[in-house]
Scaffold this motif. Structure first.
Motif, mmCIF file in Angstrom:
data_model
loop_
_atom_site.group_PDB
_atom_site.id
_atom_site.type_symbol
_atom_site.label_atom_id
_atom_site.label_comp_id
_atom_site.label_asym_id
_atom_site.label_seq_id
_atom_site.Cartn_x
_atom_site.Cartn_y
_atom_site.Cartn_z
ATOM 1 N N MET A 1 0.817 -1.209 0.000
ATOM 2 C CA MET A 1 0.000 0.000 0.000
ATOM 3 C C MET A 1 0.845 1.251 0.000
ATOM 4 O O MET A 1 1.977 1.239 -0.400
ATOM 5 C CB MET A 1 -0.956 -0.032 1.178
ATOM 6 N N ASN A 2 0.357 2.310 0.492
ATOM 7 C CA ASN A 2 1.038 3.572 0.294
ATOM 8 C C ASN A 2 1.615 4.161 1.575
ATOM 9 O O ASN A 2 0.893 4.637 2.422
ATOM 10 C CB ASN A 2 0.062 4.571 -0.302
ATOM 11 N N PRO A 3 2.933 4.147 1.727
ATOM 12 C CA PRO A 3 3.492 4.872 2.847
ATOM 13 C C PRO A 3 3.355 6.367 2.581
ATOM 14 O O PRO A 3 3.151 6.789 1.471
ATOM 15 C CB PRO A 3 4.963 4.456 2.851
ATOM 16 N N ALA A 4 3.515 7.161 3.635
ATOM 17 C CA ALA A 4 3.502 8.601 3.423
ATOM 18 C C ALA A 4 4.673 8.950 2.519
ATOM 19 O O ALA A 4 5.664 8.225 2.451
ATOM 20 C CB ALA A 4 3.636 9.309 4.762
ATOM 21 N N GLY A 5 4.597 10.052 1.819
ATOM 22 C CA GLY A 5 5.702 10.469 0.967
ATOM 23 C C GLY A 5 5.418 10.146 -0.480
ATOM 24 O O GLY A 5 4.280 10.169 -0.919
ATOM 25 N N VAL A 153 -5.288 -11.469 14.063
ATOM 26 C CA VAL A 153 -4.679 -11.318 15.396
ATOM 27 C C VAL A 153 -3.588 -10.245 15.407
ATOM 28 O O VAL A 153 -2.946 -10.035 16.424
ATOM 29 C CB VAL A 153 -4.117 -12.671 15.922
ATOM 30 N N GLY A 154 -3.357 -9.603 14.277
ATOM 31 C CA GLY A 154 -2.343 -8.558 14.255
ATOM 32 C C GLY A 154 -2.150 -8.028 12.844
ATOM 33 O O GLY A 154 -2.824 -8.461 11.900
ATOM 34 N N LEU A 155 -1.228 -7.084 12.735
ATOM 35 C CA LEU A 155 -0.914 -6.492 11.435
ATOM 36 C C LEU A 155 0.499 -6.879 11.038
ATOM 37 O O LEU A 155 1.373 -7.040 11.901
ATOM 38 C CB LEU A 155 -0.998 -4.968 11.517
ATOM 39 N N ALA A 156 0.746 -7.000 9.745
ATOM 40 C CA ALA A 156 2.112 -7.163 9.246
ATOM 41 C C ALA A 156 2.556 -5.807 8.707
ATOM 42 O O ALA A 156 1.736 -5.051 8.186
ATOM 43 C CB ALA A 156 2.135 -8.210 8.143
ATOM 44 N N GLY A 157 3.833 -5.481 8.854
ATOM 45 C CA GLY A 157 4.340 -4.212 8.364
ATOM 46 C C GLY A 157 5.034 -3.451 9.469
ATOM 47 O O GLY A 157 5.479 -4.035 10.466
ATOM 48 N N ASP A 158 5.152 -2.142 9.294
ATOM 49 C CA ASP A 158 5.808 -1.318 10.311
ATOM 50 C C ASP A 158 5.065 0.002 10.447
ATOM 51 O O ASP A 158 4.005 0.179 9.848
ATOM 52 C CB ASP A 158 7.295 -1.114 9.958
ATOM 53 N N ALA A 159 5.661 0.914 11.196
ATOM 54 C CA ALA A 159 4.948 2.154 11.512
ATOM 55 C C ALA A 159 4.659 3.002 10.276
ATOM 56 O O ALA A 159 3.798 3.868 10.308
ATOM 57 C CB ALA A 159 5.754 2.964 12.516
ATOM 58 N N SER A 160 5.396 2.745 9.179
ATOM 59 C CA SER A 160 5.149 3.582 8.011
ATOM 60 C C SER A 160 4.134 2.949 7.056
ATOM 61 O O SER A 160 3.449 3.652 6.329
ATOM 62 C CB SER A 160 6.454 3.885 7.274
ATOM 63 N N ARG A 161 4.052 1.606 7.073
ATOM 64 C CA ARG A 161 3.129 0.991 6.104
ATOM 65 C C ARG A 161 2.660 -0.381 6.608
ATOM 66 O O ARG A 161 3.454 -1.185 7.091
ATOM 67 C CB ARG A 161 3.835 0.849 4.763
ATOM 68 N N VAL A 162 1.386 -0.630 6.435
ATOM 69 C CA VAL A 162 0.846 -1.954 6.744
ATOM 70 C C VAL A 162 0.916 -2.808 5.484
ATOM 71 O O VAL A 162 0.588 -2.342 4.394
ATOM 72 C CB VAL A 162 -0.614 -1.821 7.261
ATOM 73 N N ARG A 163 1.394 -4.044 5.661
ATOM 74 C CA ARG A 163 1.578 -4.903 4.484
ATOM 75 C C ARG A 163 0.722 -6.161 4.517
ATOM 76 O O ARG A 163 0.846 -7.032 3.676
ATOM 77 C CB ARG A 163 3.049 -5.305 4.349
ATOM 78 N N GLY A 164 -0.136 -6.246 5.511
ATOM 79 C CA GLY A 164 -1.011 -7.412 5.555
ATOM 80 C C GLY A 164 -1.559 -7.619 6.953
ATOM 81 O O GLY A 164 -1.391 -6.780 7.838
ATOM 82 N N VAL A 165 -2.244 -8.760 7.126
ATOM 83 C CA VAL A 165 -2.785 -9.100 8.450
ATOM 84 C C VAL A 165 -2.237 -10.459 8.883
ATOM 85 O O VAL A 165 -1.922 -11.320 8.055
ATOM 86 C CB VAL A 165 -4.323 -9.215 8.450
ATOM 87 N N LEU A 166 -2.157 -10.630 10.192
ATOM 88 C CA LEU A 166 -1.775 -11.925 10.754
ATOM 89 C C LEU A 166 -3.063 -12.665 11.095
ATOM 90 O O LEU A 166 -3.941 -12.106 11.762
ATOM 91 C CB LEU A 166 -0.934 -11.728 12.023
ATOM 92 N N LEU A 167 -3.142 -13.901 10.628
ATOM 93 C CA LEU A 167 -4.395 -14.652 10.771
ATOM 94 C C LEU A 167 -4.179 -15.953 11.526
ATOM 95 O O LEU A 167 -3.115 -16.554 11.457
ATOM 96 C CB LEU A 167 -4.957 -15.010 9.389
ATOM 97 N N ARG A 168 -5.256 -16.372 12.180
ATOM 98 C CA ARG A 168 -5.228 -17.675 12.833
ATOM 99 C C ARG A 168 -6.578 -18.347 12.583
ATOM 100 O O ARG A 168 -7.620 -17.697 12.718
ATOM 101 C CB ARG A 168 -5.019 -17.467 14.332
#
Ligand SMILES: Cc1cc2nc3c(=O)[nH]c(=O)nc-3n(C[C@H](O)[C@H](O)[C@H](O)COP(=O)(O)OP(=O)(O)OC[C@H]3O[C@@H](n4cnc5c(N)ncnc54)[C@H](O)[C@@H]3O)c2cc1C
Length: 478
Positions: A1-5, A153-168
């Protein structure tokens, strides 16, 4: 997706064509968000913790589904614009369409409402039926897939961009490592119990500031079949609005199968009971003997179910903070309302319409922050109504209970509106339109309304609950 900048300015909120959007939660807000995103992404995946039931059975993920769910006019307009023909489907499935104030016996602050001709309508069918119709319609789109029985159960990625979800998988229980589902955009539509603030913190981003106002209101609801199917004559429903002067509320609303959902509500320390006899005697506190007689003769068809989590909660994702691109929140996960005002489903639909408009706006790049602000704006009027009313309730607690000075001036005007609302057709029409989210708050300040509010004395309210609607053109009460 789109990080800022740079990438943010090149991308369209993470849903560039060819991209994958994930929506957490397959209830009303999630289904409608998925429907909108399907117009912008190659693939949309809804992740839902529950398995969807066959037909209209209640499901554990929406425990509130056993309680009345009225669909207000603002929500109807938004739904129809998103899914043309949906209201006709709802009517064809038998959902009652109830005219206000003509079809109901209504009471507020010791005053019965005049039953002047309807100026708005609400649908009062079961929440499960509405959701099932919506699910069938939205999931018919081949772009949209669902992972049922799967918990985010969570997000994948970092503070600048989310790259997916953690699933169970739910069948794994708490065991097993979560797997990652890659996504360019993740939309949190997991409802009022959302864990997204904690998920954001876990990837190094900032959780949103939370505003809360909690009156401690508790509900209990039970299905009855009335002897005549109605509350006498042509009255299809009955409702007492809780207010600071009369904190005990409730009523009876018609469902699609000819039964009624009877609801009672009380504040902290006086919560309605759910055992059979105690429920019936609590309902007798509603000030309407015909309702008591109707209840005495009616057959209960379900146990009474209680519900206590009714706080208003707004998560300020729109305020500046260290937030990743590619993450949005909508529906109850963004803004939860005290359900007594019947707004949540309407706001879910209005938010989806706002998402559609923000993504399609040719004048502005729909950055994550901009789209999130549009989603919050879609809930602002509903928030102002429920937060404004609940601040005045005795015993309200929370971070947003203190009003601003301007709220006091508006509160004075609204107090006069409320005094005139039950009996004045001009004030009643405007206030109902605002409360049902089909007109902006400014409708209350239109010249004829302001004249009645500022200079007119309140018209007399009926001394007894009116047994029948008034004819068109009826002026003041005798
Ligand atoms: C007692 C009560 C009465 C109400 N009455 C009205 C009314 O009269 N009118 C009205 O308009 N609104 C009413 N509401 C509000 C209405 O229920 C919600 O606003 C509406 O359902 C929209 O909610 P949503 O889709 O955001 O969340 P929800 O309907 O709560 O759905 C959240 C979904 O997310 C799923 N989920 C949760 N966590 C996860 C996870 N980690 N992973 C995967 N899936 C997950 C859940 O299973 C569920 O399907 C009422 C609410 C309550 C509590």
């Amino acid at each position: 997706m789109n990080p800022a900048g740079d990438e943010e300015s090149r991308s369209r909120s993470g849903v560039r064509d060819g991209r994958h959007a994930v929506v957490v939660g397959g209830s009303l807000a999630g289904l409608l968000a998925a429907h909108v995103l399907a117009g912008h992404a190659d693939r949309v995946t809804i992740v839902e913790r529950d398995r969807f039931p066959d037909g209209t059975k209640p499901r554990p993920g929406v425990a509130q589904g056993r309680h009345p769910h009225v669909l207000l006019e603002g929500g109807q307009l938004a739904l129809e614009s998103l899914l043309p023909g949906f209201l006709a489907q709802l009517r064809a499935a038998g959902a009652p369409r109830v005219g206000l104030p003509s079809d109901m016996v209504l009471r507020q602050d010791e005053r019965w409402f005049r039953r002047v001709p309807a100026t708005t309508h609400m649908y009062t069918g079961s929440r499960a039926q509405l959701e099932e119709l919506l699910r069938r319609r939205v999931l018919a789109d081949p772009v949209i897939g669902v992972l049922e029985g799967t918990e985010a159960v969570g997000l994948a990625g970092d503070a600048s961009r989310v790259r997916g979800v953690l699933l169970r998988d739910r069948s794994d229980g708490a065991r097993g490592e979560p797997r990652t589902l890659a996504a360019d955009l993740v939309v949190d539509a997991s409802g009022s119990g959302t864990r997204a603030p904690q998920w954001l913190t876990a990837i190094g981003a900032q959780a949103p500031r939370e505003e809360t106002i909690d009156t401690g209101l508790a509900y209990a609801s039970r299905v009855y079949r009335g002897k005549d199917g109605v509350l006498g004559g042509d009255t299809v429903g009955y409702y007492v609005y809780p207010t600071p002067a009369q904190v005990h509320g409730g009523g009876a609303l018609p469902l699609e199968d000819g039964t009624h959902l009877v609801i009672v509500s009380g504040l902290r320390g006086d919560e309605p009971p759910t055992d059979d006899d105690a429920f019936a005697s609590y309902a007798r506190r509603l000030p309407h003997p015909p309702l008591h007689r109707w209840l005495d003769e009616a057959e209960p068809l379900s146990p009474a179910f209680g519900y206590r989590r009714t706080a208003n909660v707004r998560r300020r994702y729109d305020l500046p903070g260290r937030r990743p691109a590619g993450f949005l929140a909508t529906g109850d996960a963004l803004c939860t309302f005290n359900p007594v005002y019947g707004q949540g489903m309407a706001v879910a639909a209005m938010s989806a319409a706002a998402l559609r408009d923000a993504l399609a706006d040719p004048r502005r790049t729909p950055t994550t922050a901009r789209v999130q602000r549009a989603l919050l704006a879609a809930s602002r009027q509903a928030w102002d109504i429920s937060a404004g009313a609940d601040r005045a309730m005795p015993g309200a607690t929370g971070t947003a209970v203190a009003g601003r000075p301007v709220d006091r001036a508006v509160g004075w005007y609204l107090g006069r509106v409320q005094e005139r609302y039950p009996s004045d057709p001009v004030v009643g029409r405007a206030f109902r339109a605002v409360l049902t989210l089909s007109a902006p708050v400014t409708a209350l300040f239109a010249p004829p309304v302001a004249r009645a509010v500022l200079f007119g004395a309140p018209l007399p309210a009926p001394a007894e609950p009116p047994a029948a609607p008034e004819e068109q053109g009826t002026a003041a009460l005798p």
